[in-house]
Scaffold this motif. Sequence first.
Motif, PDB file in Angstrom:
ATOM      1  N   LEU A  29       0.814  -1.171   0.019  1.00 42.91           N
ATOM      2  CA  LEU A  29       0.069  -0.054   0.157  1.00 42.91           C
ATOM      3  C   LEU A  29       1.060   1.336   0.033  1.00 42.91           C
ATOM      4  CD1 LEU A  29      -2.511  -1.064   2.874  1.00 42.91           C
ATOM      5  CD2 LEU A  29      -2.715  -1.313   0.464  1.00 42.91           C
ATOM      6  N   LEU A  30       0.404   2.260  -0.825  1.00 37.04           N
ATOM      7  CA  LEU A  30       1.174   3.447  -1.054  1.00 37.04           C
ATOM      8  C   LEU A  30       0.181   4.462  -0.232  1.00 37.04           C
ATOM      9  CD1 LEU A  30       3.640   5.393  -1.459  1.00 37.04           C
ATOM     10  CD2 LEU A  30       2.881   5.318  -4.076  1.00 37.04           C
ATOM     11  N   VAL A  31       0.954   5.265   0.614  1.00 41.90           N
ATOM     12  CA  VAL A  31      -0.012   6.547   1.313  1.00 41.90           C
ATOM     13  C   VAL A  31       0.844   7.570   1.096  1.00 41.90           C
ATOM     14  CG1 VAL A  31      -1.260   7.349   3.356  1.00 41.90           C
ATOM     15  CG2 VAL A  31      -0.795   4.814   2.981  1.00 41.90           C
ATOM     16  N   PRO A  32       0.665   8.590   0.088  1.00 41.08           N
ATOM     17  CA  PRO A  32       1.032   9.813  -0.066  1.00 41.08           C
ATOM     18  C   PRO A  32       0.434  10.809   0.777  1.00 41.08           C
ATOM     19  CG  PRO A  32       0.109   8.872  -2.221  1.00 41.08           C
ATOM     20  CD  PRO A  32      -0.458   8.035  -1.108  1.00 41.08           C
ATOM     21  N   LEU A  33       1.527  11.542   1.494  1.00 41.14           N
ATOM     22  CA  LEU A  33       0.914  12.542   2.396  1.00 41.14           C
ATOM     23  C   LEU A  33       1.765  13.795   2.312  1.00 41.14           C
ATOM     24  CD1 LEU A  33       2.005  10.022   5.504  1.00 41.14           C
ATOM     25  CD2 LEU A  33      -0.009  10.709   4.624  1.00 41.14           C
ATOM     26  N   ASN A  34       0.811  14.926   2.734  1.00 36.06           N
ATOM     27  CA  ASN A  34       1.525  16.139   2.798  1.00 36.06           C
ATOM     28  C   ASN A  34       1.490  16.825   4.162  1.00 36.06           C
ATOM     29  OD1 ASN A  34      -1.137  16.865   3.027  1.00 36.06           O
ATOM     30  ND2 ASN A  34      -1.527  18.103   1.296  1.00 36.06           N
ATOM     31  N   PHE A  35       0.942  16.080   5.176  1.00 41.53           N
ATOM     32  CA  PHE A  35       1.148  16.149   6.619  1.00 41.53           C
ATOM     33  C   PHE A  35      -0.112  17.188   7.073  1.00 41.53           C
ATOM     34  CE2 PHE A  35       5.595  15.718   5.535  1.00 41.53           C
ATOM     35  CZ  PHE A  35       5.710  14.175   5.767  1.00 41.53           C
ATOM     36  N   ALA A  36      -1.065  17.458   6.127  1.00 39.92           N
ATOM     37  CA  ALA A  36      -2.232  18.005   6.532  1.00 39.92           C
ATOM     38  C   ALA A  36      -3.489  17.147   7.404  1.00 39.92           C
ATOM     39  CB  ALA A  36      -2.863  18.617   5.362  1.00 39.92           C
ATOM     40  N   ASP A  37      -4.014  17.859   8.265  1.00 40.11           N
ATOM     41  CA  ASP A  37      -4.912  16.837   9.105  1.00 40.11           C
ATOM     42  C   ASP A  37      -6.040  16.086   8.303  1.00 40.11           C
ATOM     43  OD1 ASP A  37      -3.927  18.162  11.403  1.00 40.11           O
ATOM     44  OD2 ASP A  37      -5.561  19.774  11.500  1.00 40.11           O
ATOM     45  N   SER A  38      -6.200  16.524   7.038  1.00 41.54           N
ATOM     46  CA  SER A  38      -7.079  15.777   6.148  1.00 41.54           C
ATOM     47  C   SER A  38      -6.128  14.268   5.810  1.00 41.54           C
ATOM     48  CB  SER A  38      -7.545  16.475   4.834  1.00 41.54           C
ATOM     49  OG  SER A  38      -6.096  17.079   4.121  1.00 41.54           O
ATOM     50  N   ASN A  39      -5.174  14.310   5.967  1.00 42.38           N
ATOM     51  CA  ASN A  39      -4.242  12.777   5.423  1.00 42.38           C
ATOM     52  C   ASN A  39      -4.616  11.873   6.640  1.00 42.38           C
ATOM     53  OD1 ASN A  39      -1.092  14.216   4.726  1.00 42.38           O
ATOM     54  ND2 ASN A  39      -2.981  14.144   3.585  1.00 42.38           N
ATOM     55  N   GLU A  40      -5.447  12.364   7.587  1.00 41.75           N
ATOM     56  CA  GLU A  40      -5.491  11.241   8.733  1.00 41.75           C
ATOM     57  C   GLU A  40      -6.535  10.140   8.234  1.00 41.75           C
ATOM     58  OE1 GLU A  40      -5.317   9.371  12.497  1.00 41.75           O
ATOM     59  OE2 GLU A  40      -4.248  11.128  11.508  1.00 41.75           O
ATOM     60  N   ILE A  41      -7.559  10.485   7.336  1.00 47.85           N
ATOM     61  CA  ILE A  41      -8.608   9.496   6.859  1.00 47.85           C
ATOM     62  C   ILE A  41      -7.755   8.374   6.209  1.00 47.85           C
ATOM     63  CG2 ILE A  41      -9.251  10.740   4.977  1.00 47.85           C
ATOM     64  CD1 ILE A  41     -12.078   9.497   5.525  1.00 47.85           C
ATOM     65  N   ALA A  42      -6.755   8.843   5.422  1.00 49.21           N
ATOM     66  CA  ALA A  42      -6.098   7.909   4.478  1.00 49.21           C
ATOM     67  C   ALA A  42      -5.083   7.141   5.419  1.00 49.21           C
ATOM     68  CB  ALA A  42      -5.204   8.663   3.492  1.00 49.21           C
ATOM     69  N   ILE A  43      -4.614   7.603   6.710  1.00 50.74           N
ATOM     70  CA  ILE A  43      -3.714   6.830   7.404  1.00 50.74           C
ATOM     71  C   ILE A  43      -4.613   5.724   8.053  1.00 50.74           C
ATOM     72  CG2 ILE A  43      -2.536   6.936   9.465  1.00 50.74           C
ATOM     73  CD1 ILE A  43      -1.471   9.687   8.519  1.00 50.74           C
ATOM     74  N   GLU A  44      -5.779   6.248   8.404  1.00 51.96           N
ATOM     75  CA  GLU A  44      -6.588   5.253   9.143  1.00 51.96           C
ATOM     76  C   GLU A  44      -6.943   4.176   8.285  1.00 51.96           C
ATOM     77  OE1 GLU A  44      -9.698   7.050  11.115  1.00 51.96           O
ATOM     78  OE2 GLU A  44      -8.534   8.645  12.150  1.00 51.96           O
ATOM     79  N   ALA A  45      -7.353   4.326   7.001  1.00 49.68           N
ATOM     80  CA  ALA A  45      -7.939   3.383   6.237  1.00 49.68           C
ATOM     81  C   ALA A  45      -6.616   2.273   5.844  1.00 49.68           C
ATOM     82  CB  ALA A  45      -8.254   3.884   4.822  1.00 49.68           C
ATOM     83  N   ALA A  46      -5.348   3.187   5.715  1.00 47.99           N
ATOM     84  CA  ALA A  46      -4.187   2.118   5.313  1.00 47.99           C
ATOM     85  C   ALA A  46      -3.786   1.401   6.608  1.00 47.99           C
ATOM     86  CB  ALA A  46      -3.023   3.019   5.266  1.00 47.99           C
ATOM     87  N   ILE A  47      -4.036   1.713   7.837  1.00 44.01           N
ATOM     88  CA  ILE A  47      -3.994   1.011   9.204  1.00 44.01           C
ATOM     89  C   ILE A  47      -5.169  -0.236   9.213  1.00 44.01           C
ATOM     90  CG2 ILE A  47      -4.344   0.778  11.458  1.00 44.01           C
ATOM     91  CD1 ILE A  47      -2.827   3.723  11.610  1.00 44.01           C
ATOM     92  N   GLU A  48      -6.288  -0.046   8.817  1.00 46.39           N
ATOM     93  CA  GLU A  48      -7.454  -0.783   8.650  1.00 46.39           C
ATOM     94  C   GLU A  48      -7.056  -2.063   7.677  1.00 46.39           C
ATOM     95  OE1 GLU A  48      -9.815  -1.359  10.861  1.00 46.39           O
ATOM     96  OE2 GLU A  48      -9.280   0.398  11.903  1.00 46.39           O
ATOM     97  N   ILE A  49      -6.712  -1.428   6.511  1.00 50.05           N
ATOM     98  CA  ILE A  49      -6.264  -2.512   5.505  1.00 50.05           C
ATOM     99  C   ILE A  49      -5.238  -3.411   5.788  1.00 50.05           C
ATOM    100  CG2 ILE A  49      -5.741  -2.817   3.174  1.00 50.05           C
ATOM    101  CD1 ILE A  49      -7.488  -0.163   2.383  1.00 50.05           C
ATOM    102  N   ALA A  50      -4.095  -2.762   6.197  1.00 51.95           N
ATOM    103  CA  ALA A  50      -2.943  -3.677   6.299  1.00 51.95           C
ATOM    104  C   ALA A  50      -3.167  -4.455   7.482  1.00 51.95           C
ATOM    105  CB  ALA A  50      -1.694  -2.583   6.731  1.00 51.95           C
ATOM    106  N   SER A  51      -3.955  -4.095   8.362  1.00 50.16           N
ATOM    107  CA  SER A  51      -4.360  -5.094   9.563  1.00 50.16           C
ATOM    108  C   SER A  51      -5.123  -6.221   9.387  1.00 50.16           C
ATOM    109  CB  SER A  51      -5.057  -4.308  10.661  1.00 50.16           C
ATOM    110  OG  SER A  51      -4.349  -3.057  11.111  1.00 50.16           O
ATOM    111  N   THR A  52      -5.773  -6.013   8.073  1.00 46.27           N
ATOM    112  CA  THR A  52      -6.392  -7.283   7.595  1.00 46.27           C
ATOM    113  C   THR A  52      -5.877  -8.010   6.507  1.00 46.27           C
ATOM    114  OG1 THR A  52      -7.796  -5.896   6.309  1.00 46.27           O
ATOM    115  CG2 THR A  52      -9.001  -6.404   8.446  1.00 46.27           C
ATOM    116  N   ALA A  53      -5.141  -7.332   5.823  1.00 47.46           N
ATOM    117  CA  ALA A  53      -4.439  -7.770   4.518  1.00 47.46           C
ATOM    118  C   ALA A  53      -2.861  -8.086   5.020  1.00 47.46           C
ATOM    119  CB  ALA A  53      -4.407  -6.873   3.415  1.00 47.46           C
TER     120      ALA A  53
END
Length: 163
Positions: A29-53
Amino acid sequence: MGPMAVDDFRDYCSKTEKTSEMLDQLQHLLVPLNFADSNEIAIEAAIEIASTAPARVTLLHVIEPIDVAEDSEVQDFTEQLRSQADEQLLAREKRFSDLDITVTSENLIGSRATEIIRFANSNEVDMIILNSHRIQNGQPENALGKLSYQVAALASCAVLLLK
């Protein structure tokens, strides 16, 4: 399907057999970030996906270059940005490693869309996860210039856009 929270996304994936099978096949999984607060949802989704995959995660930050002739002040400024970004990436890496999710980070200089696509193609990325802006009614053409839509259009792998 409309916008959903990360918990709703997890529930959706667990109830949809085809989606669950797809998630099981994700390796990178690749998660591009610019460190804005709005990145949080992508980080959370990556954690959820990587926790099950069985997927590993790469956090990617791209610094846009400043187009000027060689200048030591610009080089110093770019190095400051790189150093600050490295610190931000390490802080976000810890969230994954604390959950025993394999994570690395990359800090590149270049055009954001170009570097994201180049990295994904060169590193066998199966899915890019990034946050996106909502499209304003009556002005969908304005969304086409946004980074998230450029990545979605150009990527050769799956792209998950979260709003």
